[in-house]
Write a protein that holds these residues in place. Sequence first.
Motif, PDB file in Angstrom:
ATOM      1  N   UNK A 133      53.540   3.453 -18.306  1.00  0.00           N
ATOM      2  CA  UNK A 133      52.930   4.770 -18.450  1.00  0.00           C
ATOM      3  C   UNK A 133      51.233   4.506 -18.795  1.00  0.00           C
ATOM      4  N   UNK A 134      50.395   5.081 -17.962  1.00  0.00           N
ATOM      5  CA  UNK A 134      49.051   4.857 -18.067  1.00  0.00           C
ATOM      6  C   UNK A 134      48.683   5.760 -19.409  1.00  0.00           C
ATOM      7  N   UNK A 135      48.172   5.259 -20.609  1.00  0.00           N
ATOM      8  CA  UNK A 135      47.711   6.023 -21.708  1.00  0.00           C
ATOM      9  C   UNK A 135      46.328   5.743 -21.579  1.00  0.00           C
ATOM     10  N   UNK A 136      45.729   5.524 -22.729  1.00  0.00           N
ATOM     11  CA  UNK A 136      44.291   5.205 -23.018  1.00  0.00           C
ATOM     12  C   UNK A 136      44.071   4.515 -24.227  1.00  0.00           C
ATOM     13  N   UNK A 137      42.806   4.337 -24.338  1.00  0.00           N
ATOM     14  CA  UNK A 137      42.337   3.778 -25.772  1.00  0.00           C
ATOM     15  C   UNK A 137      42.305   5.001 -26.475  1.00  0.00           C
ATOM     16  N   UNK A 138      42.195   6.092 -25.931  1.00  0.00           N
ATOM     17  CA  UNK A 138      42.297   7.377 -26.627  1.00  0.00           C
ATOM     18  C   UNK A 138      43.640   7.622 -27.423  1.00  0.00           C
ATOM     19  N   UNK A 139      44.461   7.154 -27.129  1.00  0.00           N
ATOM     20  CA  UNK A 139      45.574   7.034 -28.049  1.00  0.00           C
ATOM     21  C   UNK A 139      45.422   6.510 -29.570  1.00  0.00           C
ATOM     22  N   UNK A 140      44.378   5.755 -29.732  1.00  0.00           N
ATOM     23  CA  UNK A 140      43.928   4.993 -30.910  1.00  0.00           C
ATOM     24  C   UNK A 140      42.678   5.539 -31.375  1.00  0.00           C
ATOM     25  N   UNK A 141      41.569   6.019 -30.456  1.00  0.00           N
ATOM     26  CA  UNK A 141      40.262   6.278 -31.008  1.00  0.00           C
ATOM     27  C   UNK A 141      40.223   7.807 -30.457  1.00  0.00           C
ATOM     28  N   UNK A 142      40.312   8.659 -31.497  1.00  0.00           N
ATOM     29  CA  UNK A 142      40.355  10.086 -31.221  1.00  0.00           C
ATOM     30  C   UNK A 142      39.141  10.708 -31.357  1.00  0.00           C
ATOM     31  N   UNK A 143      38.606  11.103 -30.238  1.00  0.00           N
ATOM     32  CA  UNK A 143      37.190  11.787 -29.984  1.00  0.00           C
ATOM     33  C   UNK A 143      37.163  13.078 -29.863  1.00  0.00           C
ATOM     34  N   UNK A 144      36.091  13.777 -30.469  1.00  0.00           N
ATOM     35  CA  UNK A 144      36.115  15.403 -30.716  1.00  0.00           C
ATOM     36  C   UNK A 144      35.927  15.830 -29.201  1.00  0.00           C
ATOM     37  N   UNK A 145      36.184  17.228 -29.133  1.00  0.00           N
ATOM     38  CA  UNK A 145      36.343  18.016 -27.922  1.00  0.00           C
ATOM     39  C   UNK A 145      37.361  17.527 -26.700  1.00  0.00           C
ATOM     40  N   UNK A 146      37.927  16.558 -27.188  1.00  0.00           N
ATOM     41  CA  UNK A 146      39.186  15.911 -26.373  1.00  0.00           C
ATOM     42  C   UNK A 146      40.544  16.087 -27.168  1.00  0.00           C
ATOM     43  N   UNK A 147      40.647  17.144 -28.076  1.00  0.00           N
ATOM     44  CA  UNK A 147      41.878  17.396 -28.496  1.00  0.00           C
ATOM     45  C   UNK A 147      43.234  17.078 -27.719  1.00  0.00           C
ATOM     46  N   UNK A 148      43.385  17.822 -26.824  1.00  0.00           N
ATOM     47  CA  UNK A 148      44.556  18.030 -25.801  1.00  0.00           C
ATOM     48  C   UNK A 148      44.765  16.641 -25.018  1.00  0.00           C
ATOM     49  N   UNK A 149      43.334  15.782 -24.742  1.00  0.00           N
ATOM     50  CA  UNK A 149      43.677  14.626 -24.127  1.00  0.00           C
ATOM     51  C   UNK A 149      44.037  13.491 -25.223  1.00  0.00           C
ATOM     52  N   UNK A 150      43.536  13.243 -26.219  1.00  0.00           N
ATOM     53  CA  UNK A 150      43.764  12.412 -27.199  1.00  0.00           C
ATOM     54  C   UNK A 150      45.257  12.420 -27.680  1.00  0.00           C
ATOM     55  N   UNK A 151      45.724  13.849 -27.913  1.00  0.00           N
ATOM     56  CA  UNK A 151      46.946  14.141 -28.491  1.00  0.00           C
ATOM     57  C   UNK A 151      48.032  13.776 -27.347  1.00  0.00           C
ATOM     58  N   UNK A 152      47.670  13.813 -26.019  1.00  0.00           N
ATOM     59  CA  UNK A 152      48.652  13.689 -25.141  1.00  0.00           C
ATOM     60  C   UNK A 152      48.885  12.089 -25.000  1.00  0.00           C
ATOM     61  N   UNK A 153      47.887  11.214 -24.984  1.00  0.00           N
ATOM     62  CA  UNK A 153      47.538   9.921 -24.608  1.00  0.00           C
ATOM     63  C   UNK A 153      48.395   9.514 -26.062  1.00  0.00           C
TER      64      UNK A 153
END
Length: 278
Positions: A133-153
């Motif tokens: 599955x293609x996740x992202x570094x966003x799985x570990x680095x949780x940036x603002x304005x990206x709640x659903x994206x970082x949560x899903x990754x």
Amino acid sequence: MPRYDLAGRTVLITGSTGGLGTALARARLALLDLDGDLAQRQAADLGPETTARGWTADVRDLAGLRSATDAAAAHFGRLDVVVAGAGVGSMAPLETLAPEAWERVVDINLSGVWRTFRAALPHVKRHRGYLLAVSSMAAFVHSPLNGPYVASKAGVWALCDATRLELRHEGVGVGSAHPTFFKTQMLDDVHADPAGATLWGGNESGLWKTVPLDKVVNAVVTGIERRSPMIVAPRRLGLAARTPGLVRPLVDRIGFRGTTIPDAIARSTPAGWISRAR
């Protein structure tokens, strides 16, 4: 560990393939995309239908995914590797983000991986293959304005870990890929959105600078050949991926300086971002 030779195997990919299809050209490729015509054109560029073929599939539709996956397995005679790569984003804070934007991102990014794995597992299991599955570094680095994206990754990362344990005794490998920013249609949408442009500054320098597409593609291909449980691209970010609790406060402090976050919030829209017509 011996290399997992892709020659003669079939790799199924959902979502945009970027340069991955070309890099995996020695395998037979089943390309699934919401835009079936695009998938067929991508496949035609890679060779005859005995080598690559495209199908229409929506990762929000389990029945449709099963139908396309079964058709790909029948066409090529087997499925060995599945890459769940479909993904979308948003760019707005929790306070103003439209509920349907949250649901769309999580449904595609997280539930879409679950559906893809579920549809393909009977075929992959038969050949003791590999799910990625293609996740992202966003799985570990949780940036603002990206709640659903970082949560899903982050959810994708957890789902892969759980599924790996479930399939270990079946001889099926499961991995998650965690690239940093690289050139994609979704990143173009981020840069075209006022809030995204404000938050990330075009990803031109510093912590958020993009990496070349070929670095990500090569890392993913190498990870598939190793049946890796985790793929980080570029490799220099491996420590940040493996110690998120230690690194996050530093990233929060130096990554979003001054009024960057409130400025981005002020420019955001309830729809998540201003996506360009495709």
